[in-house]
Design a protein around this motif. Structure first.
Motif, PDB file in Angstrom:
ATOM      1  N   ARG A 163       0.835  -1.196   0.000  1.00  0.00           N
ATOM      2  CA  ARG A 163       0.000   0.000   0.000  1.00  0.00           C
ATOM      3  C   ARG A 163       0.874   1.253   0.000  1.00  0.00           C
ATOM      4  O   ARG A 163       2.103   1.179   0.133  1.00  0.00           O
ATOM      5  CB  ARG A 163      -0.937  -0.022   1.205  1.00  0.00           C
ATOM      6  CG  ARG A 163      -1.840  -1.227   1.322  1.00  0.00           C
ATOM      7  CD  ARG A 163      -2.929  -1.268   0.288  1.00  0.00           C
ATOM      8  NE  ARG A 163      -3.883  -0.170   0.424  1.00  0.00           N
ATOM      9  CZ  ARG A 163      -4.978  -0.049  -0.328  1.00  0.00           C
ATOM     10  NH1 ARG A 163      -5.254  -0.958  -1.253  1.00  0.00           N
ATOM     11  NH2 ARG A 163      -5.791   0.968  -0.162  1.00  0.00           N
ATOM     12  N   THR A 164       0.235   2.404  -0.144  1.00  0.00           N
ATOM     13  CA  THR A 164       0.987   3.647  -0.214  1.00  0.00           C
ATOM     14  C   THR A 164       1.775   3.890   1.071  1.00  0.00           C
ATOM     15  O   THR A 164       1.385   3.443   2.143  1.00  0.00           O
ATOM     16  CB  THR A 164       0.045   4.835  -0.432  1.00  0.00           C
ATOM     17  OG1 THR A 164      -0.810   4.961   0.710  1.00  0.00           O
ATOM     18  CG2 THR A 164      -0.798   4.646  -1.681  1.00  0.00           C
ATOM     19  N   SER A 165       2.846   4.636   0.920  1.00  0.00           N
ATOM     20  CA  SER A 165       3.660   4.956   2.093  1.00  0.00           C
ATOM     21  C   SER A 165       2.841   5.773   3.091  1.00  0.00           C
ATOM     22  O   SER A 165       2.966   5.612   4.297  1.00  0.00           O
ATOM     23  CB  SER A 165       4.900   5.737   1.662  1.00  0.00           C
ATOM     24  OG  SER A 165       5.740   4.932   0.880  1.00  0.00           O
ATOM     25  N   GLY A 166       1.990   6.631   2.577  1.00  0.00           N
ATOM     26  CA  GLY A 166       1.177   7.465   3.451  1.00  0.00           C
ATOM     27  C   GLY A 166       0.178   6.698   4.290  1.00  0.00           C
ATOM     28  O   GLY A 166      -0.236   7.156   5.355  1.00  0.00           O
ATOM     29  N   SER A 167      -0.198   5.522   3.829  1.00  0.00           N
ATOM     30  CA  SER A 167      -1.141   4.687   4.585  1.00  0.00           C
ATOM     31  C   SER A 167      -0.417   3.609   5.370  1.00  0.00           C
ATOM     32  O   SER A 167      -1.040   2.657   5.850  1.00  0.00           O
ATOM     33  CB  SER A 167      -2.158   4.055   3.634  1.00  0.00           C
ATOM     34  OG  SER A 167      -1.528   3.172   2.733  1.00  0.00           O
ATOM     35  N   GLY A 168       0.895   3.725   5.458  1.00  0.00           N
ATOM     36  CA  GLY A 168       1.657   2.790   6.266  1.00  0.00           C
ATOM     37  C   GLY A 168       2.412   1.727   5.492  1.00  0.00           C
ATOM     38  O   GLY A 168       3.182   0.966   6.069  1.00  0.00           O
ATOM     39  N   GLY A 169       2.165   1.666   4.184  1.00  0.00           N
ATOM     40  CA  GLY A 169       2.911   0.712   3.385  1.00  0.00           C
ATOM     41  C   GLY A 169       2.651  -0.742   3.737  1.00  0.00           C
ATOM     42  O   GLY A 169       3.532  -1.605   3.595  1.00  0.00           O
ATOM     43  N   ARG A 170       1.450  -1.037   4.184  1.00  0.00           N
ATOM     44  CA  ARG A 170       1.137  -2.415   4.585  1.00  0.00           C
ATOM     45  C   ARG A 170       1.287  -3.357   3.397  1.00  0.00           C
ATOM     46  O   ARG A 170       0.991  -2.999   2.264  1.00  0.00           O
ATOM     47  CB  ARG A 170      -0.277  -2.498   5.146  1.00  0.00           C
ATOM     48  CG  ARG A 170      -0.603  -3.845   5.755  1.00  0.00           C
ATOM     49  CD  ARG A 170      -1.879  -3.815   6.549  1.00  0.00           C
ATOM     50  NE  ARG A 170      -2.156  -5.125   7.123  1.00  0.00           N
ATOM     51  CZ  ARG A 170      -3.194  -5.389   7.912  1.00  0.00           C
ATOM     52  NH1 ARG A 170      -4.046  -4.419   8.223  1.00  0.00           N
ATOM     53  NH2 ARG A 170      -3.393  -6.601   8.388  1.00  0.00           N
ATOM     54  N   LYS A 171       1.729  -4.570   3.687  1.00  0.00           N
ATOM     55  CA  LYS A 171       2.017  -5.548   2.651  1.00  0.00           C
ATOM     56  C   LYS A 171       1.052  -6.728   2.725  1.00  0.00           C
ATOM     57  O   LYS A 171       0.659  -7.147   3.812  1.00  0.00           O
ATOM     58  CB  LYS A 171       3.462  -6.047   2.781  1.00  0.00           C
ATOM     59  CG  LYS A 171       4.481  -4.914   2.745  1.00  0.00           C
ATOM     60  CD  LYS A 171       5.873  -5.384   3.107  1.00  0.00           C
ATOM     61  CE  LYS A 171       6.825  -4.205   3.174  1.00  0.00           C
ATOM     62  NZ  LYS A 171       8.202  -4.627   3.548  1.00  0.00           N
ATOM     63  N   TYR A 172       0.725  -7.254   1.569  1.00  0.00           N
ATOM     64  CA  TYR A 172      -0.192  -8.383   1.480  1.00  0.00           C
ATOM     65  C   TYR A 172       0.385  -9.398   0.497  1.00  0.00           C
ATOM     66  O   TYR A 172       1.043  -9.031  -0.484  1.00  0.00           O
ATOM     67  CB  TYR A 172      -1.567  -7.924   0.970  1.00  0.00           C
ATOM     68  CG  TYR A 172      -2.241  -6.906   1.843  1.00  0.00           C
ATOM     69  CD1 TYR A 172      -1.926  -5.553   1.727  1.00  0.00           C
ATOM     70  CD2 TYR A 172      -3.187  -7.281   2.788  1.00  0.00           C
ATOM     71  CE1 TYR A 172      -2.540  -4.606   2.531  1.00  0.00           C
ATOM     72  CE2 TYR A 172      -3.811  -6.346   3.590  1.00  0.00           C
ATOM     73  CZ  TYR A 172      -3.480  -5.009   3.455  1.00  0.00           C
ATOM     74  OH  TYR A 172      -4.095  -4.080   4.254  1.00  0.00           O
ATOM     75  N   TYR A 173       0.091 -10.662   0.759  1.00  0.00           N
ATOM     76  CA  TYR A 173       0.576 -11.738  -0.098  1.00  0.00           C
ATOM     77  C   TYR A 173      -0.521 -12.760  -0.332  1.00  0.00           C
ATOM     78  O   TYR A 173      -1.343 -13.032   0.549  1.00  0.00           O
ATOM     79  CB  TYR A 173       1.777 -12.436   0.546  1.00  0.00           C
ATOM     80  CG  TYR A 173       2.940 -11.513   0.838  1.00  0.00           C
ATOM     81  CD1 TYR A 173       3.089 -10.910   2.080  1.00  0.00           C
ATOM     82  CD2 TYR A 173       3.883 -11.221  -0.152  1.00  0.00           C
ATOM     83  CE1 TYR A 173       4.140 -10.044   2.343  1.00  0.00           C
ATOM     84  CE2 TYR A 173       4.940 -10.358   0.104  1.00  0.00           C
ATOM     85  CZ  TYR A 173       5.058  -9.780   1.350  1.00  0.00           C
ATOM     86  OH  TYR A 173       6.101  -8.930   1.610  1.00  0.00           O
ATOM     87  N   SER A 174      -0.516 -13.344  -1.514  1.00  0.00           N
ATOM     88  CA  SER A 174      -1.417 -14.456  -1.775  1.00  0.00           C
ATOM     89  C   SER A 174      -0.911 -15.692  -1.037  1.00  0.00           C
ATOM     90  O   SER A 174       0.274 -15.785  -0.684  1.00  0.00           O
ATOM     91  CB  SER A 174      -1.488 -14.738  -3.271  1.00  0.00           C
ATOM     92  OG  SER A 174      -0.247 -15.234  -3.734  1.00  0.00           O
ATOM     93  N   ASP A 175      -1.783 -16.627  -0.815  1.00  0.00           N
ATOM     94  CA  ASP A 175      -1.391 -17.855  -0.121  1.00  0.00           C
ATOM     95  C   ASP A 175      -0.319 -18.604  -0.893  1.00  0.00           C
ATOM     96  O   ASP A 175       0.509 -19.305  -0.302  1.00  0.00           O
ATOM     97  CB  ASP A 175      -2.610 -18.752   0.081  1.00  0.00           C
ATOM     98  CG  ASP A 175      -3.564 -18.211   1.129  1.00  0.00           C
ATOM     99  OD1 ASP A 175      -4.728 -18.656   1.145  1.00  0.00           O
ATOM    100  OD2 ASP A 175      -3.149 -17.335   1.917  1.00  0.00           O
ATOM    101  N   SER A 176      -0.307 -18.455  -2.209  1.00  0.00           N
ATOM    102  CA  SER A 176       0.631 -19.204  -3.035  1.00  0.00           C
ATOM    103  C   SER A 176       2.080 -18.745  -2.857  1.00  0.00           C
ATOM    104  O   SER A 176       3.004 -19.498  -3.177  1.00  0.00           O
ATOM    105  CB  SER A 176       0.230 -19.117  -4.503  1.00  0.00           C
ATOM    106  OG  SER A 176       0.212 -17.773  -4.947  1.00  0.00           O
ATOM    107  N   VAL A 177       2.294 -17.524  -2.351  1.00  0.00           N
ATOM    108  CA  VAL A 177       3.661 -17.027  -2.216  1.00  0.00           C
ATOM    109  C   VAL A 177       4.007 -16.597  -0.793  1.00  0.00           C
ATOM    110  O   VAL A 177       5.163 -16.265  -0.505  1.00  0.00           O
ATOM    111  CB  VAL A 177       3.926 -15.852  -3.171  1.00  0.00           C
ATOM    112  CG1 VAL A 177       3.586 -16.235  -4.603  1.00  0.00           C
ATOM    113  CG2 VAL A 177       3.180 -14.605  -2.744  1.00  0.00           C
ATOM    114  N   LYS A 178       3.029 -16.601   0.095  1.00  0.00           N
ATOM    115  CA  LYS A 178       3.256 -16.155   1.469  1.00  0.00           C
ATOM    116  C   LYS A 178       4.370 -16.970   2.123  1.00  0.00           C
ATOM    117  O   LYS A 178       4.413 -18.187   2.029  1.00  0.00           O
ATOM    118  CB  LYS A 178       1.958 -16.283   2.266  1.00  0.00           C
ATOM    119  CG  LYS A 178       1.937 -15.561   3.591  1.00  0.00           C
ATOM    120  CD  LYS A 178       0.568 -15.669   4.230  1.00  0.00           C
ATOM    121  CE  LYS A 178      -0.498 -14.990   3.403  1.00  0.00           C
ATOM    122  NZ  LYS A 178      -1.842 -15.076   4.039  1.00  0.00           N
TER     123      LYS A 178
END
Length: 126
Positions: free
Chosen positions: A51-66
């Motif tokens: 996510r944007t740096s301004g919103s904290g840059g939270r990261k998400y991953y699909s189950d296939s690559v987590k």
């Protein structure tokens, strides 16, 4: 406005690659950046989002690559990276970086991203 994905190549199973997504005419820290991939004969799949740096840059991953892939952002270089470890044959695909401002509930939807890079091919094979 352009995104340039690079870093793909041929790697053996269990190996690593780092993909880069460099932007011109676009400030990546102000955008949500996602990595999609498409394997031959398969549908396009969203695998990682930052996510944007301004919103904290939270990261998400699909189950296939987590647990195997890590997304990061270098704001000074206006670049997003995808570190791919423990690669599997099933990771073989063309990888695309995309940018946009999707709402959280729609961030996995490719239609929410307005800027697409040209793709870089990752081949995992022994």
């Amino acid at each position: 406005v352009q995104l340039q994905a690079s870093g793909g190549g041929l790697v053996q199973p269990g190996g690593s690659l780092r993909l880069s997504c460099a932007a011109s005419g676009l400030t990546l820290r102000e955008n949500t950046v996602a990595w999609f991939r498409q394997a031959p004969g398969k549908e396009r799949e969203a695998i990682s989002i930052i996510r944007t740096s301004g919103s904290g840059g939270r990261k998400y991953y699909s189950d296939s690559v987590k647990g195997r892939f890590t997304v990061s952002r270098d704001n000074a270089q206006n670049t997003v990276y995808l570190q791919m470890d423990s690669l599997k044959v099933d990771d073989t695909a063309v990888y695309y970086c995309v940018a946009g401002v999707p709402i959280l509930s729609a961030q996995w939807d490719s239609g929410m991203y307005r800027v697409w890079g040209q793709g870089t091919l990752v081949t995992v094979s022994s």
